[in-house]
Scaffold this active site. Structure first.
Site, short mmCIF file in Angstrom:
data_model
loop_
_atom_site.label_atom_id
_atom_site.label_comp_id
_atom_site.label_asym_id
_atom_site.label_seq_id
_atom_site.Cartn_x
_atom_site.Cartn_y
_atom_site.Cartn_z
N ASN C 126 112.19 5.69 48.47
CA ASN C 126 113.58 4.81 48.06
C ASN C 126 114.75 5.14 49.50
O ASN C 126 115.58 6.48 48.97
CB ASN C 126 113.86 5.50 46.88
CG ASN C 126 115.44 4.43 46.60
OD1 ASN C 126 116.13 3.73 47.33
ND2 ASN C 126 115.95 4.25 45.06
N CYS C 129 119.52 5.60 49.46
CA CYS C 129 120.21 6.51 49.52
C CYS C 129 121.23 6.69 50.43
O CYS C 129 120.68 7.31 51.25
CB CYS C 129 119.78 7.77 48.27
SG CYS C 129 118.22 8.30 49.42
N GLY C 246 115.33 -10.12 41.71
CA GLY C 246 115.71 -11.12 40.73
C GLY C 246 114.87 -12.35 40.38
O GLY C 246 114.03 -13.13 39.82
C1 LIG Z 1 119.57 0.05 36.28
C2 LIG Z 1 118.85 0.17 37.53
C3 LIG Z 1 118.66 1.45 38.52
C4 LIG Z 1 117.86 1.17 39.55
N1 LIG Z 1 117.12 2.50 39.60
C5 LIG Z 1 116.86 2.75 41.27
C6 LIG Z 1 115.85 3.84 41.54
O1 LIG Z 1 115.83 5.03 40.64
N2 LIG Z 1 115.21 4.09 42.76
C7 LIG Z 1 114.71 2.45 43.72
O2 LIG Z 1 114.49 2.32 44.30
N3 LIG Z 1 115.54 1.73 42.80
C8 LIG Z 1 116.45 1.53 41.67
N4 LIG Z 1 116.76 -0.40 41.04
C9 LIG Z 1 116.36 -0.95 42.30
C10 LIG Z 1 115.57 -1.78 41.45
O3 LIG Z 1 114.32 -1.20 41.66
C11 LIG Z 1 115.11 -2.73 41.72
O4 LIG Z 1 114.84 -2.71 43.16
C12 LIG Z 1 116.38 -4.20 41.90
O5 LIG Z 1 117.09 -4.06 40.51
C13 LIG Z 1 116.16 -5.50 42.35
O6 LIG Z 1 115.28 -5.84 41.50
P1 LIG Z 1 115.14 -6.40 39.56
O7 LIG Z 1 115.71 -7.83 40.73
O8 LIG Z 1 114.27 -7.11 39.56
O9 LIG Z 1 116.08 -5.69 38.77
C14 LIG Z 1 117.53 0.13 40.52
C15 LIG Z 1 117.79 -1.29 39.32
C16 LIG Z 1 118.65 -1.33 38.21
C17 LIG Z 1 119.37 -2.69 37.85
#
Ligand SMILES: Cc1cc2nc3c(=O)[nH]c(=O)nc-3n(C[C@H](O)[C@H](O)[C@H](O)COP(=O)(O)O)c2cc1C
Ligand SMILES: Cc1cc2nc3c(=O)[nH]c(=O)nc-3n(C[C@H](O)[C@H](O)[C@H](O)COP(=O)(O)OP(=O)(O)OC[C@H]3O[C@@H](n4cnc5c(N)ncnc54)[C@H](O)[C@@H]3O)c2cc1C
Ligand SMILES: Cc1cc2nc3c(=O)[nH]c(=O)nc-3n(C[C@H](O)[C@H](O)[C@H](O)COP(=O)(O)OP(=O)(O)OC[C@H]3O[C@@H](n4cnc5c(N)ncnc54)[C@H](O)[C@@H]3O)c2cc1C
Ligand SMILES: Cc1cc2nc3c(=O)[nH]c(=O)nc-3n(C[C@H](O)[C@H](O)[C@H](O)COP(=O)(O)O)c2cc1C
Ligand code: FES
Ligand code: FES
Lengths: 315, 276, 315, 276
Positions: C126, C129, C246
């Site tokens: 990831n 960060c 999304g």
């Molecule tokens: C509450 C929350 C915590 C997340 N924590 C991480 C994380 O620790 N590592 C990471 O790579 N992405 C993290 N993400 C990002 C998600 O993996 C994803 O890439 C992002 O939310 C977009 O996808 P979605 O719209 O389906 O949620 C997090 C997202 C949310 C909402």
């Protein structure tokens, strides 16, 4: 006293709501209509030196949470836009902002100089267009150096007319970018343009829908991103800000003011709330001022900065 | 933070297959597509040919399960469109615009491809048992769409060459009809010169009128400003395409060449008018 | 034959739906539950060398069109996560992806090496960060050089285990970034992380709501942006892609596949569709395959690229 | 392209002012806030003190126009919260979780601040005319909230020091009550050791039970995974906080220290358990 009055350099606006560039901004009549319906200022569609038909349709595509567009800076060119601004000024006293763009730094200078013929109340440099001279044609607004150059040349050519630079959030750090604009003479920062870009595919025919494949995202989906951008610009500069992006409700407008905007752009909201959206939000803002005992909305500008909440425990 | 802005769904794209193609002439065809929504006569949709372009077309009729669009080939898009066959996928966005009022006793006048919305209007008035007088004109018989149906509705027709109905222009018929059966209002769609004559006619008889305008359109959702008419700035995709007398009188560009995709009106001088 | 089966390097997935990192990914039990409910693979919450409490609450805030979060990479640290992955593997045969992060390039190497003790099926780096060593602490994923370094060290330390790099769209050009990852050994690209970031202000108290002021935006609002990113990655690399961002409906998932994704991440959709969302979308995908006479969904991957529509008339 | 995902509104923040503060003891207070939504007993909200933090609290009662939260000061946030006065702004997100079933003839058992959801449950059962037996315990009389109301409902009480009701633990009362009036089920909230004894009691009498759990929570909307219990992985903010016997039996971490904000369980060894 009009509690929702606001000021931008050299201008008094009867409402903080500014019609955003590219929305109903092609003709004098359309701009004058929006002005008469409650906008505090109107911005023309961005124009360049030559007419441009832009991309084919579909170039504007709503989805559930916002709007994608790839109109491609279509505009009738500076000659025609001078006439439109001219005609507008004969019909309305509401301030008008001329939005300009160029494919090169020089073109920004040329179109600004020409636009002065129409005596707009402000020039807004739209730096979201790609710099054809740069490697990979990155937008002027994504590069500190080109953004500085554009700001400089537009300011130089604008004479006594105030200059706004309209930033995109697709840049390394919008706060620092605003700082660069300030150093190079910008009087106002407009933030933000569309984000993304985005794409939508029609699965039945396995094709992207937009003629240009991708388009910038606007509308309520992007509000939090725009609000954050305004907040950052406020942190990095002392310039007045026109906060644009996803504002569709009174509360959005108030959030923008609290984040540091002096005026609030209204674009896609015309789809969601109709042209009456200016009046609706104006009334809401008046009610907000009344309910909070504010003689002027100015009292809330930037207030969300004054007591920064404690940072979380994480690093 | 909870004030929700609910996006109206009308601007979103829906895909469907062409159910049936009806050829009226080599350059005039009707396309039946699924009835994706309810609509009023005078409203239009944007039709997308995947990978090609998207253009506005009036709804020319609605039946229980399908919706009709009638197209005249005039340029690249429409020429391509009329080559489309049953089963092909198209995208539809709409319905856009306001539509005609349903005025009992109205005179409905269509010229050329302007018959598309007028035919839908006649259809709906017939369905609701509202009396009306239908008049339509075209250059020649080949340009007359919906002929059998029109005859059934007792439509008065004219062609420039006399190949069907009266020889001459549709507006020539109007005074005579009016003398016979005084109408309550006029609803019209067609070429602008015809519309101009209809407006004169309506003014002569002090009739309310409702006229469908065409201008270059992009978004259909009232934001791009492309379809705003000079004068009032009214958006034809929202407050139009049907304008009444008061609205029409404010249009200062009537009969001028339309603004193009850039917003430029062909023929406008290249240099500004001057300075204050 | 399972028509919705898909493959990633070294792995066969019974469904293309992959639980995204940070969603229900903290514990073995939670991951195993999601696996049992239809995910084709699960990703752990991103972990680093040390436990982190992350930011205070509110750190997760839904708005009308998506979700803002500033959880701040809270995680129990590599020691605990090894135990969780270990326990997960005792309970489920569904592939598990270990998501790792570091504050420095070296830390990425260390945490990867440690994560191998749990024998995950894939390591996902990831890179969203911030790089504490870089000027202004820009994220690794926003800089071609740092992203290359991270990819290299993770790949080196991952041994025979395939490596995905999870990109952010907040970078100069995500397609080129993916190309850089490919050159430096990445086996898979995961795109995208949250966008923005965004902010929301509670106007009654004139304060940003999120404890960290801003948070990344996810959920349906961002879908078009994620789709475009996947499209660009596909244009620039031949690597398999996990398309995330999304996705809340069957049609979104199909769009992702057509844009070039081999697998589809599911994150915020768990809020919108419940944990049943995996099953719901799986069924929809099966129905899509059936209705389109596809023996395998693989047949649609990348198909939206095959006939690029003609470009618009504008430049 | 039209399949709309409508976001459930429940996770969104709403701001309101504290309407009234009721002090039960120096460390126990109830806060009345506007009734922002309907809720079931057992459901909870996340309460935000602007600029401070946000934490979960059970709804302890609902009246026509207001909603009650009852708070015990145990740490930095709750100590700050109980200093809040009428008129202060707070943010509320919720209602979250499933809530207790309304079982006629149930035994409702609350311990300490666990009385909050049990009081709401008793209130709702009384309103609906459903019979129930109410039992509550606390360390001392000062920890007993809602005392007058409880007495009115004929509540059986116990305190560890005998300062009110029976001297001893609330669970000591249960067998006796059961022998008198056989109950249909048990609904309980309170400290985990008490809950454990209640589960044993219910097993002894073969009673269905519904027990409210507390774990560290962040999102309230079922995505962060912070509140998932080990064993089943069930999310307490969605499928809980009230679990039935079958669900409770799958919880493998009962009685262990709770995971903290990082997801780490205090006291877990720093090195991994070993390799396969
Ligand atoms: C509450 C929350 C915590 C997340 N924590 C991480 C994380 O620790 N590592 C990471 O790579 N992405 C993290 N993400 C990002 C998600 O993996 C994803 O890439 C992002 O939310 C977009 O996808 P979605 O719209 O389906 O949620 C997090 C997202 C949310 C909402
Ligand atoms: C509200 C409305 C309803 C219409 N209903 C019908 C109908 O029912 N049947 C029908 O055959 N035609 C209808 N038209 C006209 C139709 O949209 C044009 O014929 C078509 O767009 C021409 O495209 P082309 O590429 O074939 O021709 P071009 O050579 O590109 O253009 C021919 C003419 O069509 C006009 N036109 C081109 N593009 C547009 C556009 N995006 N928006 C508006 N006008 C455009 C041009 O200004 C020109 O006058 C309608 C137009 C409007 C505005
Ligand atoms: C579903 C649920 C309902 C609750 N209902 C009530 C109630 O009605 N009245 C009441 O007084 N308390 C209730 N609590 C407990 C309340 O949330 C904690 O007392 C509060 O969070 C402590 O915060 P602090 O800063 O004061 O103390 P800290 O010193 O931070 O913590 C004290 C204890 O509270 C727990 N805690 C801290 N933060 C959280 C968190 N974010 N989520 C869950 N637990 C946490 C800690 O694990 C610790 O055991 C409830 C908790 C949950 C999960
Ligand atoms: C159809 C359309 C056309 C636009 N054209 C321009 C433009 O020409 N110049 C410009 O600076 N911004 C343009 N924008 C961006 C808007 O001015 C605005 O910055 C953006 O849409 C975000 O605000 P909103 O969410 O209120 O629409 C356009 C936006 C839309 C939707
Ligand atoms: S077509 Fe865009 S405003 Fe009417
Ligand atoms: S608190 Fe986040 S999943 Fe329950």
């Amino acid at each position: 006293m009009n509690p929702i009055q606001t000021t931008l350099p050299g201008l008094t606006l009867a409402s903080p709501l500014v019609l955003a560039s590219g929305i109903l901004g092609l003709t004098a009549s359309s701009l004058a209509r929006v002005a008469s319906l409650g906008a505090g200022a109107v911005t023309t569609k961005s124009f360049g030196v030559e007419p441009r038909a832009g991309h084919k349709a579909p170039s504007i595509l709503p989805y559930e949470h916002g709007i994608l567009n790839c109109v491609g800076l279509s505009n009738p060119g500076v000659d025609q836009m001078i006439r439109e601004i001219w005609a507008y000024r004969a019909r309305s006293v509401v301030p008008i902002i001329a939005s300009v763009f160029g494919k090169t730094v020089e073109e920004f200078g040329v179109v600004t100089a020409r636009a002065l013929e129409a005596e707009p109340d402000m020039i807004e440099a739209n730096v979201s267009c790609p710099n054809v001279a740069a490697e990979f044609g990155v937008p002027f607004g994504a590069d500190f150096g080109s953004c500085a150059q554009v700001t400089g040349i537009v300011k130089k050519n604008a004479g006594r007319i105030p200059v706004a630079v309209k930033l995109t959030v697709n840049c390394p750090a919008i706060g620092r970018m605003a700082g660069v604009c300030e150093e190079h003479g910008a009087d106002v920062i407009t933030a933000i343009n569309t984000i993304g870009p985005g794409m939508l595919i029609a699965t039945d025919v396995r094709r992207p829908v937009l003629s240009n494949l991708t388009g910038g995202v606007s509308g309520p989906a992007v509000f939090p991103v725009a609000l954050r951008a305004v907040w950052e610009v406020r942190k990095h500069t002392t310039l007045p800000i026109i906060g644009v992006g996803g504002v569709t409700t009174v509360d959005h407008a108030v959030q923008m003011l609290m984040a540091g905007a002096t005026a609030v752009g209204i674009g896609s909201a015309v789809h969601y709330g109709g042209v009456d959206v200016f009046q609706t939000i104006n009334e809401g803002l008046r009610e907000f001022a009344r309910a909070n005992g504010l003689a002027s909305l100015g009292a809330v500008i930037g207030t969300a900065h004054s007591e920064p909440p404690p940072r979380g425990s994480g690093a | 933070m909870m004030t929700q802005a609910v996006p109206p769904a009308s601007g979103m794209l829906r895909m469907c297959r062409i159910l049936e193609v009806v050829a009226h002439s080599p350059v005039l065809k009707s396309f039946l597509v699924p009835r994706l929504f309810d609509a009023l006569p005078g409203q239009f949709v944007n039709l997308w040919l995947p990978g090609i372009d998207e253009k506005p077309f009036s709804i020319s009729g609605i039946r229980e399960t399908c919706m009709e669009l009638s197209v005249k080939a005039v340029g690249p898009f429409t020429r391509r469109l009329i080559e489309c066959a049953e089963g092909e996928w198209v995208g539809i966005r709409g319905p856009f615009g306001n539509g005609f009022p349903l005025e009992p006793g109205a005179l409905l006048v269509g010229g050329g491809i302007g018959m598309a919305p007028i035919r839908f209007l006649a259809q709906m008035m017939a369905e609701r048992g509202l009396p009306c007088t239908l008049v339509c004109g075209a250059r020649t018989r080949a340009d007359l769409i919906f002929e059998p149906e029109l005859l059934r509705w007792g439509c008065h027709m004219s062609t420039d060459d006399g190949s069907c109905g009266t020889c001459g222009q549709v507006t020539d018929l109007l005074d005579g009809l009016m003398a016979e059966h005084p109408a309550s209002a006029v609803c019209a769609a067609g070429p602008e010169p015809m519309l101009l004559r209809i407006m004169e006619f309506a003014d002569r008889w002090s009739l309310p009128y409702h006229i469908s305008f065409e201008r270059y359109m992009k978004c259909g959702i009232g934001i791009c400003g492309q379809c705003c008419v000079d004068g009032s700035g009214i958006r034809l995709c929202i407050e139009g395409p049907v304008l009444n007398r008061d609205q029409t009188r404010l249009v200062t560009e009537f009969g001028l060449p339309h603004r193009d995709a850039s917003g430029l009106r062909p023929g406008t001088p290249a240099s500004p008018l001057g300075k204050r």
